[in-house]
Design a protein around this motif. Sequence first.
Motif, mmCIF file in Angstrom:
data_model
loop_
_atom_site.group_PDB
_atom_site.id
_atom_site.type_symbol
_atom_site.label_atom_id
_atom_site.label_comp_id
_atom_site.label_asym_id
_atom_site.label_seq_id
_atom_site.Cartn_x
_atom_site.Cartn_y
_atom_site.Cartn_z
ATOM 1 N N GLU A 1 1.676 -1.363 7.221
ATOM 2 C CA GLU A 1 1.798 -1.578 5.977
ATOM 3 C C GLU A 1 3.134 -2.295 5.286
ATOM 4 O O GLU A 1 3.340 -2.700 4.415
ATOM 5 N N SER B 1 -0.019 4.809 6.600
ATOM 6 C CA SER B 1 -0.507 4.319 5.196
ATOM 7 C C SER B 1 0.674 3.988 4.203
ATOM 8 O O SER B 1 1.791 4.114 4.579
ATOM 9 N N VAL B 2 0.306 3.428 3.038
ATOM 10 C CA VAL B 2 1.379 3.276 2.036
ATOM 11 C C VAL B 2 1.950 4.541 1.601
ATOM 12 O O VAL B 2 1.214 5.421 1.621
ATOM 13 N N TYR C 1 -7.637 0.869 -3.686
ATOM 14 C CA TYR C 1 -6.479 0.044 -2.753
ATOM 15 C C TYR C 1 -5.335 0.403 -3.026
ATOM 16 O O TYR C 1 -4.726 0.323 -4.070
ATOM 17 N N HIS C 2 -4.607 1.058 -1.890
ATOM 18 C CA HIS C 2 -3.081 1.509 -2.261
ATOM 19 C C HIS C 2 -2.885 2.425 -3.184
ATOM 20 O O HIS C 2 -1.816 2.494 -3.876
#
Length: 558
Positions: free
Chosen positions: A187, A144-145, A285-286
């Motif tokens: 990512e 993930s970020v 998102y993010h």
Amino acid sequence: MKPNYYGTPIRTSHRTGPRYAIWIKRIIITVILIAAVLAGLLQIRSPRPVGIDAPPGSFSSARAMEKVEMIAREPHPSGSSAHAQVRDYIIAELEILGLHPEIQEANVAPGVSKRYSGKLENIVVRIPGTDSSKPLMLAAHYDSVATAPGAADDGSGVAAMLETARALQAFSPLKNDLILLMTDGEEHGMLGAKAFVSEHPWAGDVGLVLNFEARGNKGPSFMFETSDQNGWIIREFTRAAPSPVAYSLIYNMYKLMPNDTDLTKFKDGGMPGLNFAFGVGLNAYHTELDTAANLDPSSLQHQGDYMLNLARHFGNLDLNQVQQQDRVYFNTIGWSMISYPESWIPWFTGFAVLLFIATVWHGIYARRVQWTELVGGLFVSLLTLVVIYGINTLLWGLLRSRISEERYQQILMDPQVSVYYLAGSLLVTLLLAILIVRVGSRFIRSENIWLGALTLWLLLCVGTSIYLPGGSYVFIWPLVFSLIGLNLFFFMEEEARNWLSTLFAVPAFVLLTPICYLVYYLMTLGMAGALMVIAALAFSLIFPLFCKPRKAHRDIFG
């Protein structure tokens, strides 16, 4: 009254019968248009989520959601301790299923990537088939970020893969080998996918790859990208997917954009494939909103339905030769799809051109069309689009200048807020179209305004057929239907224009509604000008509804 060449009087009275009859007609026409829009929206929906007590061979979003909750407890970017915990959890889940996962390690040297340097760890599993042609590969990334727990992006894809593997294990094995790939470093620039393609010995075996992504936390999952020469893949996809949502226009437009996913690296490595993602809820998102609690179970179910059903389908087909001439494909009513080879496009476009020429001749012969007014009708259509683009762009510019950047981003990203601004923009667009056409119809007959709009559609039809073939269907079929309606109008009285233009504009509203939906959710109202131009194109096919009554015209034919 003056007869046309069929001997039928062209009656120019607009208000006939009791006043209530006029309102009934208007209500029916409105209902038809709303029904067409709803039919378009029915294409873009997710299946209902399936509970935890679903049969073993079915995909259950409830079971998959339990895995999302474990994967997305906190942000887990590559190289972090949380990332290592997610890695160990995934490996443990695969081993519980009796599988034998492997770790593909790869090192990213300093300077190779601007975003990351250090160790990558792809998780790879190969499930043997009974008589494999080439392996089918399912792919998603598990990193993930640093700013998001990654429930949707891409914990949903990994959890769907674990649930799919469990469901497949409940039945007899597939013919083809099945590779499960959970990539690392997506990512940071698709680093894990690049490492798999360039370093892993299985990469050269893959016959087809299905990649799963997310750019929001809700909404239907779209098949938004394919590899080139996708004809065979698309035909098999439409046969196997239980609730397909896919548009070749979106793929053609995606190719023109700089966006990349892991599938980009797979395609660069010679692997044909399909790409899936859901994208409503861009505000998640993010961001810290990308949690399991905020993930739409219907979106997860849609991803899983694709994954399981396509794995069973492609996993039992010969994947040695999957390349075939590209196809045009699109949804029609609900999840039903139409597709045909791109080589058919010139024939369909040629038919539309011939039908347009015949319509012009018919209109002139029936003394309903005049060249000067036809050019005027085209000018009205072009002016309407230009004004609508300009006014909407100006209004959004003014809005942005008068509110904070934080509030502006909320309007763009939060669908519960942006929908009201969308409604306002559509209302402005409709009012502008009515005003311009109403004024233009004081000097131009409604049939010439209608045919002028169809001239614009013809130009777009020819242009997309040449330069954007996957999007040609958006203009070919509405144009053909509206031309048929206009030809029928030449046989009938003036009042028939409203019914005919409405009925034969239905295909345009059905096909353009999902395009507007996609632009709105994926590109946001920051592109309000372009979005409203798309809406105005649909309105252009019902311009006759906006025209003044025929009695207000000067009689240009003497």
